[in-house]
Design a protein around this motif. Structure first.
Motif, PDB file in Angstrom:
ATOM      1  N   UNK A  74       0.864  -1.239  -0.009  1.00 25.09           N
ATOM      2  CA  UNK A  74      -0.099   0.021  -0.061  1.00 25.09           C
ATOM      3  C   UNK A  74       0.833   1.211   0.055  1.00 25.09           C
ATOM      4  N   UNK A  75       1.956   1.188   0.580  1.00 26.67           N
ATOM      5  CA  UNK A  75       3.051   2.175   0.531  1.00 26.67           C
ATOM      6  C   UNK A  75       3.707   2.586  -0.868  1.00 26.67           C
ATOM      7  N   UNK A  76       3.200   1.590  -1.908  1.00 22.10           N
ATOM      8  CA  UNK A  76       3.528   2.279  -3.289  1.00 22.10           C
ATOM      9  C   UNK A  76       3.012   3.530  -3.606  1.00 22.10           C
ATOM     10  N   UNK A  77       1.932   3.724  -3.431  1.00 20.34           N
ATOM     11  CA  UNK A  77       1.390   5.083  -3.464  1.00 20.34           C
ATOM     12  C   UNK A  77       1.661   6.110  -2.177  1.00 20.34           C
ATOM     13  N   UNK A  78       1.493   7.386  -2.304  1.00 19.51           N
ATOM     14  CA  UNK A  78       1.585   8.261  -1.121  1.00 19.51           C
ATOM     15  C   UNK A  78       0.346   7.774  -0.136  1.00 19.51           C
ATOM     16  N   UNK A  79       0.789   8.065   1.386  1.00 16.76           N
ATOM     17  CA  UNK A  79      -0.291   7.630   2.171  1.00 16.76           C
ATOM     18  C   UNK A  79      -1.042   9.050   2.794  1.00 16.76           C
TER      19      UNK A  79
END
Length: 530
Positions: free
Chosen positions: A514-519
Protein backbone atom coordinates in the motif's frame (compact mmCIF):
# COMPACT_ATOMS: atom_id res chain seq x y z
CA UNK A 1 3.49 -3.50 25.95
CA UNK A 2 0.65 -6.02 25.86
CA UNK A 3 0.78 -8.87 28.36
CA UNK A 4 -0.90 -12.11 27.35
CA UNK A 5 -3.45 -13.64 29.70
CA UNK A 6 -4.42 -16.51 27.40
CA UNK A 7 -4.48 -19.95 29.00
CA UNK A 8 -3.19 -22.03 26.12
CA UNK A 9 -3.35 -25.24 28.15
CA UNK A 10 -7.08 -24.97 28.79
CA UNK A 11 -9.54 -27.43 27.31
CA UNK A 12 -11.13 -24.77 25.08
CA UNK A 13 -7.72 -23.69 23.73
CA UNK A 14 -6.90 -27.31 22.87
CA UNK A 15 -10.26 -27.74 21.14
CA UNK A 16 -9.70 -24.51 19.19
CA UNK A 17 -6.29 -25.69 18.10
CA UNK A 18 -7.59 -29.08 16.92
CA UNK A 19 -10.47 -27.52 15.01
CA UNK A 20 -8.27 -24.85 13.42
CA UNK A 21 -5.67 -27.42 12.36
CA UNK A 22 -8.44 -29.49 10.76
CA UNK A 23 -9.64 -26.41 8.86
CA UNK A 24 -6.08 -25.66 7.77
CA UNK A 25 -5.69 -29.22 6.50
CA UNK A 26 -8.82 -28.68 4.39
CA UNK A 27 -7.37 -25.38 3.19
CA UNK A 28 -4.08 -27.00 2.14
CA UNK A 29 -5.95 -29.74 0.30
CA UNK A 30 -8.00 -27.14 -1.59
CA UNK A 31 -4.90 -25.07 -2.40
CA UNK A 32 -3.19 -28.21 -3.72
CA UNK A 33 -6.12 -28.67 -6.13
CA UNK A 34 -5.69 -25.09 -7.27
CA UNK A 35 -1.94 -25.49 -7.78
CA UNK A 36 -2.26 -28.61 -9.94
CA UNK A 37 -3.90 -26.64 -12.76
CA UNK A 38 -5.38 -28.92 -15.40
CA UNK A 39 -4.10 -32.05 -13.68
CA UNK A 40 -1.41 -34.60 -14.45
CA UNK A 41 -2.47 -35.35 -18.04
CA UNK A 42 -2.62 -31.76 -19.27
CA UNK A 43 0.40 -30.65 -17.25
CA UNK A 44 2.46 -33.44 -18.82
CA UNK A 45 1.27 -32.47 -22.30
CA UNK A 46 2.25 -28.84 -21.58
CA UNK A 47 5.74 -29.81 -20.38
CA UNK A 48 6.26 -32.21 -23.32
CA UNK A 49 5.70 -29.24 -25.63
CA UNK A 50 8.81 -27.66 -24.08
CA UNK A 51 6.90 -25.14 -21.97
CA UNK A 52 7.15 -24.09 -18.35
CA UNK A 53 4.04 -24.55 -16.24
CA UNK A 54 2.32 -21.23 -15.38
CA UNK A 55 3.42 -21.29 -11.73
CA UNK A 56 7.00 -22.08 -12.81
CA UNK A 57 6.91 -18.96 -14.99
CA UNK A 58 5.86 -16.90 -11.96
CA UNK A 59 8.59 -18.45 -9.78
CA UNK A 60 11.32 -17.69 -12.31
CA UNK A 61 10.09 -14.11 -12.70
CA UNK A 62 10.40 -13.38 -8.97
CA UNK A 63 13.57 -12.24 -7.22
CA UNK A 64 15.37 -15.12 -5.52
CA UNK A 65 14.94 -13.48 -2.12
CA UNK A 66 11.55 -11.96 -3.00
CA UNK A 67 8.07 -12.99 -1.90
CA UNK A 68 4.75 -13.67 -3.61
CA UNK A 69 1.38 -12.92 -2.00
CA UNK A 70 -1.17 -14.94 -3.94
CA UNK A 71 -4.69 -13.51 -4.17
CA UNK A 72 -8.00 -15.39 -4.52
CA UNK A 73 -6.27 -18.77 -5.02
CA UNK A 74 -9.56 -20.63 -4.46
CA UNK A 75 -11.83 -18.58 -6.72
CA UNK A 76 -14.35 -20.92 -8.33
CA UNK A 77 -13.73 -23.73 -5.82
CA UNK A 78 -16.51 -26.35 -5.89
CA UNK A 79 -18.59 -24.21 -8.27
CA UNK A 80 -19.82 -26.31 -11.18
CA UNK A 81 -17.97 -25.65 -14.41
CA UNK A 82 -15.07 -23.80 -12.75
CA UNK A 83 -11.57 -24.96 -11.84
CA UNK A 84 -10.17 -24.03 -8.40
CA UNK A 85 -8.27 -20.79 -8.97
CA UNK A 86 -10.52 -19.88 -11.92
CA UNK A 87 -7.80 -20.57 -14.52
CA UNK A 88 -5.75 -17.58 -13.37
CA UNK A 89 -2.71 -17.40 -11.09
CA UNK A 90 -2.54 -13.93 -9.57
CA UNK A 91 -0.82 -12.06 -6.82
CA UNK A 92 1.83 -9.54 -5.86
CA UNK A 93 5.51 -10.39 -6.01
CA UNK A 94 8.92 -8.73 -6.00
CA UNK A 95 10.53 -8.46 -9.46
CA UNK A 96 13.87 -6.65 -9.81
CA UNK A 97 13.22 -5.10 -6.42
CA UNK A 98 9.78 -3.78 -7.41
CA UNK A 99 6.45 -4.99 -6.00
CA UNK A 100 4.35 -5.88 -9.06
CA UNK A 101 0.93 -7.34 -9.73
CA UNK A 102 1.58 -10.63 -11.55
CA UNK A 103 -1.09 -12.57 -13.43
CA UNK A 104 -0.55 -15.80 -15.35
CA UNK A 105 -2.96 -17.67 -17.59
CA UNK A 106 -3.46 -21.25 -16.39
CA UNK A 107 -2.87 -22.66 -19.87
CA UNK A 108 -3.33 -26.27 -18.73
CA UNK A 109 -7.05 -25.60 -18.09
CA UNK A 110 -8.94 -25.31 -21.40
CA UNK A 111 -5.95 -23.59 -23.00
CA UNK A 112 -6.18 -20.72 -20.53
CA UNK A 113 -9.73 -19.82 -21.63
CA UNK A 114 -11.47 -17.32 -19.34
CA UNK A 115 -14.52 -18.46 -17.38
CA UNK A 116 -17.05 -16.32 -15.52
CA UNK A 117 -14.98 -16.52 -12.34
CA UNK A 118 -11.77 -15.86 -14.27
CA UNK A 119 -13.29 -12.50 -15.17
CA UNK A 120 -14.39 -11.84 -11.57
CA UNK A 121 -10.95 -12.76 -10.20
CA UNK A 122 -9.12 -10.78 -12.89
CA UNK A 123 -11.29 -7.79 -12.03
CA UNK A 124 -10.27 -8.06 -8.39
CA UNK A 125 -6.58 -8.31 -9.32
CA UNK A 126 -7.00 -5.23 -11.49
CA UNK A 127 -8.66 -3.37 -8.59
CA UNK A 128 -5.72 -4.21 -6.32
CA UNK A 129 -3.20 -3.03 -8.91
CA UNK A 130 -5.08 0.24 -9.45
CA UNK A 131 -5.81 0.97 -5.79
CA UNK A 132 -2.19 0.41 -4.79
CA UNK A 133 -0.56 1.89 -7.90
CA UNK A 134 1.31 -1.31 -8.84
CA UNK A 135 3.13 -2.01 -12.10
CA UNK A 136 1.64 -5.16 -13.60
CA UNK A 137 3.11 -8.12 -15.46
CA UNK A 138 0.85 -10.45 -17.46
CA UNK A 139 2.13 -13.92 -18.40
CA UNK A 140 -0.21 -14.79 -21.25
CA UNK A 141 -1.18 -17.99 -23.00
CA UNK A 142 -4.92 -17.77 -23.39
CA UNK A 143 -7.61 -19.01 -25.72
CA UNK A 144 -9.71 -15.96 -24.83
CA UNK A 145 -13.27 -16.43 -23.59
CA UNK A 146 -14.72 -19.86 -22.82
CA UNK A 147 -17.14 -19.64 -25.74
CA UNK A 148 -19.93 -21.93 -24.44
CA UNK A 149 -20.26 -19.51 -21.51
CA UNK A 150 -19.75 -16.32 -23.50
CA UNK A 151 -22.97 -14.74 -22.20
CA UNK A 152 -21.46 -14.58 -18.69
CA UNK A 153 -18.08 -13.33 -19.88
CA UNK A 154 -18.32 -11.07 -22.91
CA UNK A 155 -19.82 -7.89 -21.43
CA UNK A 156 -17.94 -7.71 -18.08
CA UNK A 157 -14.75 -9.07 -19.67
CA UNK A 158 -14.22 -5.89 -21.67
CA UNK A 159 -13.37 -4.06 -18.46
CA UNK A 160 -9.93 -5.73 -18.33
CA UNK A 161 -8.77 -3.99 -21.51
CA UNK A 162 -10.04 -0.64 -20.28
CA UNK A 163 -8.16 -1.11 -17.01
CA UNK A 164 -4.88 -1.69 -18.87
CA UNK A 165 -5.24 1.50 -20.87
CA UNK A 166 -6.26 3.52 -17.80
CA UNK A 167 -3.21 2.28 -15.89
CA UNK A 168 -0.99 3.34 -18.76
CA UNK A 169 -2.60 6.80 -18.71
CA UNK A 170 -1.90 6.99 -14.98
CA UNK A 171 1.80 6.26 -15.68
CA UNK A 172 1.65 2.85 -14.04
CA UNK A 173 3.58 0.52 -16.37
CA UNK A 174 2.06 -2.67 -17.79
CA UNK A 175 4.25 -5.48 -19.12
CA UNK A 176 3.05 -8.51 -21.10
CA UNK A 177 5.04 -11.69 -21.74
CA UNK A 178 3.39 -13.93 -24.37
CA UNK A 179 4.27 -17.63 -24.11
CA UNK A 180 1.79 -19.32 -26.42
CA UNK A 181 -1.37 -18.94 -28.44
CA UNK A 182 -3.31 -15.84 -27.39
CA UNK A 183 -6.53 -15.51 -29.32
CA UNK A 184 -9.35 -12.95 -29.51
CA UNK A 185 -9.56 -11.38 -26.01
CA UNK A 186 -6.18 -12.93 -25.24
CA UNK A 187 -4.70 -10.89 -28.10
CA UNK A 188 -5.89 -7.56 -26.70
CA UNK A 189 -3.86 -7.93 -23.50
CA UNK A 190 -0.51 -7.58 -25.30
CA UNK A 191 -2.09 -5.09 -27.67
CA UNK A 192 -2.95 -2.76 -24.77
CA UNK A 193 0.16 -3.26 -22.63
CA UNK A 194 3.06 -0.78 -22.54
CA UNK A 195 5.75 -3.41 -23.08
CA UNK A 196 5.33 -6.69 -24.97
CA UNK A 197 7.69 -9.68 -25.16
CA UNK A 198 6.90 -12.66 -27.40
CA UNK A 199 8.58 -16.09 -27.44
CA UNK A 200 9.92 -17.15 -30.85
CA UNK A 201 8.10 -20.08 -32.54
CA UNK A 202 5.76 -20.30 -29.57
CA UNK A 203 3.76 -17.08 -29.15
CA UNK A 204 0.88 -16.66 -31.57
CA UNK A 205 -1.29 -13.57 -31.23
CA UNK A 206 -4.30 -12.92 -33.46
CA UNK A 207 -7.90 -11.76 -33.22
CA UNK A 208 -9.05 -14.79 -35.20
CA UNK A 209 -7.11 -17.99 -35.97
CA UNK A 210 -6.63 -19.56 -39.42
CA UNK A 211 -10.01 -21.42 -39.36
CA UNK A 212 -11.94 -18.23 -38.56
CA UNK A 213 -10.00 -16.23 -41.17
CA UNK A 214 -10.73 -18.85 -43.82
CA UNK A 215 -14.42 -18.91 -42.93
CA UNK A 216 -14.69 -15.10 -42.86
CA UNK A 217 -12.51 -14.14 -45.84
CA UNK A 218 -11.56 -17.32 -47.69
CA UNK A 219 -7.87 -16.59 -47.04
CA UNK A 220 -5.66 -19.55 -46.19
CA UNK A 221 -2.77 -18.87 -43.81
CA UNK A 222 -0.69 -20.56 -41.12
CA UNK A 223 -0.57 -19.73 -37.41
CA UNK A 224 2.94 -18.32 -37.73
CA UNK A 225 2.12 -16.21 -40.79
CA UNK A 226 -1.03 -14.86 -39.18
CA UNK A 227 0.24 -14.07 -35.71
CA UNK A 228 3.66 -15.55 -34.99
CA UNK A 229 6.15 -13.84 -32.70
CA UNK A 230 8.59 -13.08 -35.53
CA UNK A 231 5.88 -11.49 -37.67
CA UNK A 232 4.74 -9.28 -34.79
CA UNK A 233 8.36 -8.37 -33.94
CA UNK A 234 9.45 -7.64 -37.53
CA UNK A 235 6.28 -6.58 -39.37
CA UNK A 236 3.26 -5.53 -37.26
CA UNK A 237 5.17 -4.02 -34.32
CA UNK A 238 2.77 -5.53 -31.76
CA UNK A 239 5.81 -7.13 -30.11
CA UNK A 240 8.63 -4.98 -28.68
CA UNK A 241 11.04 -7.81 -27.85
CA UNK A 242 11.55 -11.22 -29.50
CA UNK A 243 12.65 -13.82 -26.95
CA UNK A 244 14.56 -16.98 -27.93
CA UNK A 245 12.70 -19.10 -25.40
CA UNK A 246 10.64 -18.81 -22.20
CA UNK A 247 13.63 -18.27 -19.94
CA UNK A 248 14.79 -15.46 -22.23
CA UNK A 249 11.32 -13.87 -22.13
CA UNK A 250 11.40 -13.89 -18.33
CA UNK A 251 14.90 -12.38 -18.36
CA UNK A 252 13.71 -9.58 -20.66
CA UNK A 253 10.66 -9.00 -18.46
CA UNK A 254 12.88 -8.61 -15.39
CA UNK A 255 15.12 -6.18 -17.30
CA UNK A 256 12.11 -4.06 -18.30
CA UNK A 257 11.07 -3.74 -14.65
CA UNK A 258 14.65 -2.95 -13.62
CA UNK A 259 14.74 -0.08 -16.14
CA UNK A 260 11.51 1.52 -14.89
CA UNK A 261 13.45 3.44 -12.23
CA UNK A 262 10.47 2.76 -9.98
CA UNK A 263 10.20 4.59 -6.67
CA UNK A 264 7.58 4.23 -3.96
CA UNK A 265 5.42 7.21 -3.05
CA UNK A 266 4.81 6.26 0.58
CA UNK A 267 7.21 6.60 3.51
CA UNK A 268 9.63 3.72 4.17
CA UNK A 269 9.25 1.51 7.26
CA UNK A 270 11.29 2.00 10.40
CA UNK A 271 14.69 0.33 10.25
CA UNK A 272 14.15 -1.08 13.75
CA UNK A 273 11.71 -3.99 13.76
CA UNK A 274 10.98 -6.09 16.84
CA UNK A 275 9.36 -9.50 16.74
CA UNK A 276 6.25 -9.91 18.93
CA UNK A 277 6.84 -11.19 22.47
CA UNK A 278 4.55 -14.15 21.84
CA UNK A 279 4.52 -16.95 19.26
CA UNK A 280 2.09 -16.84 16.35
CA UNK A 281 1.53 -20.54 17.04
CA UNK A 282 -0.62 -19.46 20.00
CA UNK A 283 -3.23 -18.04 17.63
CA UNK A 284 -4.51 -21.52 16.79
CA UNK A 285 -5.58 -21.95 20.41
CA UNK A 286 -6.85 -18.39 20.81
CA UNK A 287 -9.07 -18.15 17.70
CA UNK A 288 -12.47 -19.62 18.57
CA UNK A 289 -13.50 -22.45 16.29
CA UNK A 290 -17.09 -21.57 17.25
CA UNK A 291 -17.63 -17.88 16.42
CA UNK A 292 -20.29 -17.67 19.12
CA UNK A 293 -17.53 -17.97 21.74
CA UNK A 294 -15.68 -14.65 22.17
CA UNK A 295 -11.92 -14.20 22.55
CA UNK A 296 -9.82 -11.15 23.46
CA UNK A 297 -8.65 -9.23 20.40
CA UNK A 298 -5.65 -7.96 22.36
CA UNK A 299 -4.29 -11.52 22.39
CA UNK A 300 -4.26 -11.38 18.58
CA UNK A 301 -2.72 -7.91 18.47
CA UNK A 302 0.05 -9.03 20.86
CA UNK A 303 1.09 -11.69 18.32
CA UNK A 304 0.94 -9.48 15.24
CA UNK A 305 2.49 -6.10 16.09
CA UNK A 306 6.15 -5.19 16.55
CA UNK A 307 7.38 -5.89 20.08
CA UNK A 308 3.76 -6.52 21.16
CA UNK A 309 3.66 -2.75 21.71
CA UNK A 310 0.21 -1.19 21.50
CA UNK A 311 -0.82 2.35 22.44
CA UNK A 312 -4.52 2.01 23.17
CA UNK A 313 -7.00 4.83 22.50
CA UNK A 314 -9.89 5.44 24.94
CA UNK A 315 -9.44 2.06 26.68
CA UNK A 316 -12.24 2.75 29.20
CA UNK A 317 -14.81 4.08 26.72
CA UNK A 318 -16.63 1.67 24.38
CA UNK A 319 -14.35 -1.21 25.44
CA UNK A 320 -16.06 -3.61 23.04
CA UNK A 321 -14.11 -1.91 20.23
CA UNK A 322 -10.35 -1.93 20.83
CA UNK A 323 -8.56 0.95 19.09
CA UNK A 324 -4.91 1.96 19.17
CA UNK A 325 -1.60 2.52 17.42
CA UNK A 326 1.21 0.06 16.73
CA UNK A 327 3.80 -0.92 14.11
CA UNK A 328 3.88 -4.01 11.89
CA UNK A 329 7.23 -4.77 10.24
CA UNK A 330 8.20 -1.16 10.86
CA UNK A 331 5.07 0.40 9.34
CA UNK A 332 2.83 2.51 11.62
CA UNK A 333 -0.75 1.31 11.74
CA UNK A 334 -4.00 2.18 13.54
CA UNK A 335 -5.88 -0.92 14.67
CA UNK A 336 -9.63 -1.38 15.22
CA UNK A 337 -10.48 -4.78 16.71
CA UNK A 338 -13.77 -6.20 17.97
CA UNK A 339 -14.11 -7.39 21.55
CA UNK A 340 -17.87 -7.84 21.41
CA UNK A 341 -20.98 -6.33 19.87
CA UNK A 342 -20.92 -2.70 18.73
CA UNK A 343 -22.66 -0.22 21.04
CA UNK A 344 -23.22 3.52 20.48
CA UNK A 345 -20.03 4.34 22.40
CA UNK A 346 -18.02 1.91 20.24
CA UNK A 347 -19.24 3.49 17.02
CA UNK A 348 -18.48 7.02 18.27
CA UNK A 349 -15.02 5.92 19.39
CA UNK A 350 -14.31 4.13 16.10
CA UNK A 351 -15.32 7.13 14.00
CA UNK A 352 -13.09 9.45 16.01
CA UNK A 353 -10.14 7.05 15.82
CA UNK A 354 -10.45 6.75 12.03
CA UNK A 355 -10.44 10.55 11.80
CA UNK A 356 -7.28 10.75 13.93
CA UNK A 357 -5.47 8.18 11.77
CA UNK A 358 -6.41 10.11 8.64
CA UNK A 359 -5.20 13.33 10.24
CA UNK A 360 -1.73 11.80 10.75
CA UNK A 361 -1.64 9.68 7.55
CA UNK A 362 -1.60 6.34 9.38
CA UNK A 363 -2.97 3.21 7.61
CA UNK A 364 -5.78 1.23 9.25
CA UNK A 365 -5.96 -2.44 10.19
CA UNK A 366 -9.39 -3.88 10.98
CA UNK A 367 -9.47 -7.16 12.95
CA UNK A 368 -13.07 -8.13 12.38
CA UNK A 369 -14.97 -10.45 14.73
CA UNK A 370 -18.41 -8.92 14.95
CA UNK A 371 -22.02 -10.09 15.20
CA UNK A 372 -23.39 -6.59 14.51
CA UNK A 373 -24.77 -3.55 16.34
CA UNK A 374 -26.75 -3.84 19.57
CA UNK A 375 -30.52 -3.83 19.12
CA UNK A 376 -33.37 -2.99 21.50
CA UNK A 377 -35.52 -0.06 22.56
CA UNK A 378 -32.93 1.44 24.91
CA UNK A 379 -30.26 1.47 22.21
CA UNK A 380 -32.54 2.87 19.54
CA UNK A 381 -33.41 5.72 21.91
CA UNK A 382 -29.69 6.32 22.45
CA UNK A 383 -29.37 6.83 18.69
CA UNK A 384 -27.39 3.74 17.73
CA UNK A 385 -28.44 4.26 14.12
CA UNK A 386 -26.83 7.73 14.16
CA UNK A 387 -23.67 6.41 15.78
CA UNK A 388 -23.45 3.48 13.38
CA UNK A 389 -23.98 5.80 10.43
CA UNK A 390 -21.18 8.03 11.72
CA UNK A 391 -18.73 5.13 11.90
CA UNK A 392 -19.72 3.81 8.48
CA UNK A 393 -19.33 7.37 7.11
CA UNK A 394 -15.79 7.45 8.53
CA UNK A 395 -14.94 4.02 7.09
CA UNK A 396 -16.39 4.96 3.69
CA UNK A 397 -14.58 8.29 3.32
CA UNK A 398 -11.24 7.41 4.91
CA UNK A 399 -8.43 7.73 2.34
CA UNK A 400 -5.52 6.09 4.17
CA UNK A 401 -4.80 2.46 3.16
CA UNK A 402 -6.92 -0.09 4.98
CA UNK A 403 -6.48 -3.83 5.52
CA UNK A 404 -9.19 -6.10 6.91
CA UNK A 405 -8.56 -9.48 8.48
CA UNK A 406 -11.72 -11.40 9.39
CA UNK A 407 -10.68 -13.37 12.47
CA UNK A 408 -14.15 -14.63 13.47
CA UNK A 409 -17.74 -13.64 12.79
CA UNK A 410 -18.81 -11.07 10.22
CA UNK A 411 -22.54 -10.52 10.60
CA UNK A 412 -24.96 -7.76 9.72
CA UNK A 413 -24.00 -4.10 9.62
CA UNK A 414 -20.93 -4.99 11.67
CA UNK A 415 -19.40 -6.20 8.40
CA UNK A 416 -19.85 -2.70 6.99
CA UNK A 417 -18.64 -0.79 10.04
CA UNK A 418 -15.47 -2.91 10.14
CA UNK A 419 -14.54 -2.34 6.48
CA UNK A 420 -16.04 -5.35 4.74
CA UNK A 421 -15.56 -5.95 1.02
CA UNK A 422 -18.13 -3.32 -0.02
CA UNK A 423 -16.01 -0.62 1.66
CA UNK A 424 -13.02 -1.29 -0.60
CA UNK A 425 -10.21 -2.06 1.84
CA UNK A 426 -6.91 -2.43 -0.02
CA UNK A 427 -6.83 -6.06 1.08
CA UNK A 428 -9.22 -8.40 2.87
CA UNK A 429 -8.22 -11.84 4.13
CA UNK A 430 -9.99 -14.33 6.39
CA UNK A 431 -9.05 -16.97 8.94
CA UNK A 432 -10.44 -20.49 8.45
CA UNK A 433 -12.78 -20.11 11.47
CA UNK A 434 -14.45 -17.13 9.77
CA UNK A 435 -18.22 -17.01 9.16
CA UNK A 436 -20.06 -14.36 7.15
CA UNK A 437 -23.81 -13.71 6.70
CA UNK A 438 -26.61 -11.27 7.49
CA UNK A 439 -26.85 -13.16 10.80
CA UNK A 440 -26.16 -16.62 12.19
CA UNK A 441 -28.21 -19.58 10.94
CA UNK A 442 -30.01 -20.15 14.25
CA UNK A 443 -30.84 -16.45 14.60
CA UNK A 444 -32.17 -16.14 11.07
CA UNK A 445 -34.25 -19.31 11.42
CA UNK A 446 -35.59 -17.99 14.73
CA UNK A 447 -36.56 -14.66 13.17
CA UNK A 448 -38.44 -16.46 10.38
CA UNK A 449 -40.20 -18.60 13.01
CA UNK A 450 -41.47 -15.49 14.81
CA UNK A 451 -42.61 -13.89 11.54
CA UNK A 452 -44.48 -17.04 10.47
CA UNK A 453 -46.22 -17.32 13.83
CA UNK A 454 -47.25 -13.66 13.83
CA UNK A 455 -48.56 -13.96 10.28
CA UNK A 456 -50.61 -17.02 11.20
CA UNK A 457 -52.02 -15.27 14.29
CA UNK A 458 -53.15 -12.27 12.21
CA UNK A 459 -55.01 -14.60 9.84
CA UNK A 460 -56.49 -16.61 12.71
CA UNK A 461 -54.77 -19.75 11.44
CA UNK A 462 -53.10 -22.58 13.34
CA UNK A 463 -49.35 -22.97 12.84
CA UNK A 464 -48.27 -26.21 11.15
CA UNK A 465 -45.52 -27.06 13.63
CA UNK A 466 -44.05 -29.88 11.56
CA UNK A 467 -43.83 -27.78 8.40
CA UNK A 468 -42.41 -24.82 10.32
CA UNK A 469 -39.82 -27.06 11.98
CA UNK A 470 -38.66 -28.42 8.62
CA UNK A 471 -38.47 -24.89 7.18
CA UNK A 472 -36.37 -23.69 10.14
CA UNK A 473 -34.03 -26.64 9.82
CA UNK A 474 -33.57 -26.10 6.08
CA UNK A 475 -33.00 -22.35 6.53
CA UNK A 476 -30.43 -22.89 9.26
CA UNK A 477 -28.58 -25.47 7.14
CA UNK A 478 -28.55 -23.20 4.09
CA UNK A 479 -27.22 -20.19 6.03
CA UNK A 480 -24.54 -22.32 7.70
CA UNK A 481 -23.45 -23.58 4.27
CA UNK A 482 -23.40 -20.12 2.70
CA UNK A 483 -21.55 -18.51 5.62
CA UNK A 484 -18.67 -21.02 5.36
CA UNK A 485 -15.28 -19.41 4.58
CA UNK A 486 -14.69 -21.73 1.61
CA UNK A 487 -18.05 -20.76 0.11
CA UNK A 488 -17.10 -17.09 0.51
CA UNK A 489 -13.58 -17.30 -0.87
CA UNK A 490 -14.77 -19.32 -3.89
CA UNK A 491 -16.93 -16.33 -4.82
CA UNK A 492 -14.08 -13.84 -4.32
CA UNK A 493 -15.73 -12.18 -1.32
CA UNK A 494 -12.21 -11.98 0.10
CA UNK A 495 -8.62 -12.15 -1.15
CA UNK A 496 -8.01 -15.56 0.37
CA UNK A 497 -8.09 -17.68 3.52
CA UNK A 498 -4.82 -17.44 5.45
CA UNK A 499 -3.25 -19.45 8.25
CA UNK A 500 -3.66 -17.34 11.42
CA UNK A 501 0.04 -17.91 12.09
CA UNK A 502 0.85 -16.02 8.86
CA UNK A 503 -1.18 -12.92 9.81
CA UNK A 504 1.81 -10.77 10.77
CA UNK A 505 3.65 -11.60 7.54
CA UNK A 506 0.57 -11.02 5.38
CA UNK A 507 -0.22 -7.68 7.05
CA UNK A 508 3.42 -6.63 6.68
CA UNK A 509 3.41 -7.42 2.96
CA UNK A 510 0.10 -5.62 2.49
CA UNK A 511 1.38 -2.50 4.28
CA UNK A 512 4.50 -2.50 2.12
CA UNK A 513 2.36 -2.81 -1.02
CA UNK A 514 0.00 0.00 0.00
CA UNK A 515 2.98 2.32 0.43
CA UNK A 516 3.61 2.18 -3.33
CA UNK A 517 1.33 5.24 -3.44
CA UNK A 518 1.63 8.25 -1.12
CA UNK A 519 -0.23 7.71 2.16
CA UNK A 520 -2.57 10.66 2.43
CA UNK A 521 -5.46 10.99 4.87
CA UNK A 522 -8.52 13.21 4.58
CA UNK A 523 -10.43 15.67 6.74
CA UNK A 524 -13.51 15.57 4.49
CA UNK A 525 -16.35 13.42 5.86
CA UNK A 526 -19.64 14.76 4.61
CA UNK A 527 -22.44 15.20 7.15
CA UNK A 528 -22.32 13.47 10.54
CA UNK A 529 -25.81 13.20 12.08
CA UNK A 530 -25.85 14.41 15.71
Amino acid sequence: MLRSRADLRSEIAQKNREANLASLAKLEKSLAKSREGGGEKYNARHVEAGKLLPRERVERLLDRDGWFLELAPLAGLDIQGHAPGASVVGGIGVVSGVECMITASEATVKGGAMSEYSVIKSGRLSDVAEQNGLPSISLIESAGADLPNQSKIFVPGGRGFRDLTKRSEERTPTVCLVFGSSTAGGAYIPGMSDYVVMVKKQAQVYLGGPPLVKMATGEETTHEELGGAEMHSRVSGVSDFLAEDEEDAIRIGREIVAHLNWKKGGPPPSSHVEEPLYSSEDLLGIASADVRIPFDAREVIARVVDGSRFSEFKPLYGPELVCGWAHVHGHPVGILANNGILFTSCANKGAQFIQLCNQSNVPLLYLQNIVGFMVGRKYEEEGIIKAGAKMINAVSNSTVPSITIMIGASYGAGNYAMAGRAYKPNFLFTWPNHRIAVMGGKQLAGVLDIIQREAAAKKGETVDEQRLGVMKQMTEGLIDQESDPFFATARVWDDGIIDPRDTRSVVGMCLSITHTKPVQGTTSWGVFRH
